[in-house]
Design a protein around this motif. Structure first.
Motif, PDB file in Angstrom:
ATOM      1  N   LYS A  40       0.813  -1.219   0.000  1.00 15.82           N
ATOM      2  CA  LYS A  40       0.000   0.000   0.000  1.00 15.82           C
ATOM      3  C   LYS A  40       0.851   1.275   0.000  1.00 15.82           C
ATOM      4  CE  LYS A  40      -4.055  -0.027   1.784  1.00 15.82           C
ATOM      5  NZ  LYS A  40      -5.267  -0.084   2.574  1.00 15.82           N
ATOM      6  N   LYS A  41       1.966   1.239  -0.702  1.00 15.37           N
ATOM      7  CA  LYS A  41       2.869   2.389  -0.767  1.00 15.37           C
ATOM      8  C   LYS A  41       2.254   3.462  -1.669  1.00 15.37           C
ATOM      9  CE  LYS A  41       7.697   3.483  -1.061  1.00 15.37           C
ATOM     10  NZ  LYS A  41       9.029   2.922  -1.038  1.00 15.37           N
ATOM     11  N   PRO A  42       1.888   4.613  -1.125  1.00 16.04           N
ATOM     12  CA  PRO A  42       1.209   5.650  -1.908  1.00 16.04           C
ATOM     13  C   PRO A  42       1.965   6.097  -3.157  1.00 16.04           C
ATOM     14  CG  PRO A  42       1.122   6.183   0.426  1.00 16.04           C
ATOM     15  CD  PRO A  42       2.057   5.002   0.282  1.00 16.04           C
ATOM     16  N   GLY A  54      -1.743  -2.052 -13.982  1.00  9.25           N
ATOM     17  CA  GLY A  54      -2.797  -2.102 -12.980  1.00  9.25           C
ATOM     18  C   GLY A  54      -2.843  -0.896 -12.054  1.00  9.25           C
ATOM     19  N   GLN A  55      -1.837  -0.036 -12.120  1.00  9.43           N
ATOM     20  CA  GLN A  55      -1.780   1.122 -11.235  1.00  9.43           C
ATOM     21  C   GLN A  55      -3.002   2.018 -11.420  1.00  9.43           C
ATOM     22  OE1 GLN A  55      -1.299   4.463 -12.297  1.00  9.43           O
ATOM     23  NE2 GLN A  55       0.146   5.429 -10.925  1.00  9.43           N
ATOM     24  N   ARG A 123      -6.465  -4.103  -0.160  1.00  9.28           N
ATOM     25  CA  ARG A 123      -5.111  -4.654   0.014  1.00  9.28           C
ATOM     26  C   ARG A 123      -4.442  -4.748  -1.347  1.00  9.28           C
ATOM     27  NH1 ARG A 123      -7.803  -8.882   3.933  1.00  9.28           N
ATOM     28  NH2 ARG A 123      -8.932  -9.178   2.022  1.00  9.28           N
ATOM     29  N   TRP A 124      -3.289  -4.117  -1.496  1.00  7.64           N
ATOM     30  CA  TRP A 124      -2.563  -4.154  -2.761  1.00  7.64           C
ATOM     31  C   TRP A 124      -1.084  -3.902  -2.507  1.00  7.64           C
ATOM     32  CZ3 TRP A 124      -0.175   0.479  -3.747  1.00  7.64           C
ATOM     33  CH2 TRP A 124      -0.694   1.598  -3.094  1.00  7.64           C
ATOM     34  N   THR A 125      -0.270  -4.325  -3.447  1.00  8.06           N
ATOM     35  CA  THR A 125       1.170  -4.119  -3.371  1.00  8.06           C
ATOM     36  C   THR A 125       1.781  -4.287  -4.754  1.00  8.06           C
ATOM     37  OG1 THR A 125       3.182  -4.702  -2.143  1.00  8.06           O
ATOM     38  CG2 THR A 125       1.775  -6.525  -2.841  1.00  8.06           C
TER      39      THR A 125
END
Length: 145
Positions: A40-42, A54-55, A123-125
């Motif tokens: 979850k890095k902004p 996918g961003q 939830r994402w990364t």
């Protein structure tokens, strides 16, 4: 993808090459560290990172490109099903449960479902995209991935 052969080739100069299980374990640990580092890095959502697949989708943008990518999957599955059974020498035999799961997944593809499942508040990364132990760089001198 013959992982033991790839390991033997990478470590041909030493006699104590790691086992396939050891390489796989270390690889999965390393990718888990990568996932954690980018969880979850902004900054991944910054417009300058639009090259990250996918961003934009994560932010509810780029529906047309998402639909095009999903249509590719739908088309491949449809074609596979149309061709299935025509080649009697085909070594691939689907487990009926797996086939039903893929049928259901492909039938359920929709932008709305995607947005409900994957969004900036969820939830994402950062992910590798084509992850398997043989597709990760391994330094045979240091043992680092």
């Amino acid at each position: 993808r013959n992982l033991p052969a790839m390991i033997a080739s990478a470590y041909d100069c030493i006699t104590d090459a790691p086992s396939a299980a050891a390489v796989a374990t270390r690889t999965f640990q390393a990718i888990a560290h990568t996932h954690a580092a980018f969880w979850k890095k902004p900054s991944l959502l910054d417009p300058s990172n639009d090259w990250l697949r996918g961003q934009e989708w994560l932010q509810g943008k780029g529906k047309d490109s998402w639909e095009a990518s999903q249509q590719l999957i739908r088309g491949m599955w449809t074609q596979y099903n149309a061709d299935d059974g025509k080649n009697k020498n085909d070594a691939l035999k689907w487990n009926p449960t797996v086939r039903a799961a893929v049928d259901k997944a492909v039938a359920g593809i929709s932008w709305k479902t995607q947005r409900n499942r994957l969004h900036v508040d969820g939830r994402w990364t950062l992910v590798h995209g084509d992850f398997w132990p043989g597709n990760v760089m391994w330094n045979s001198t240091t043992g680092c991935i």
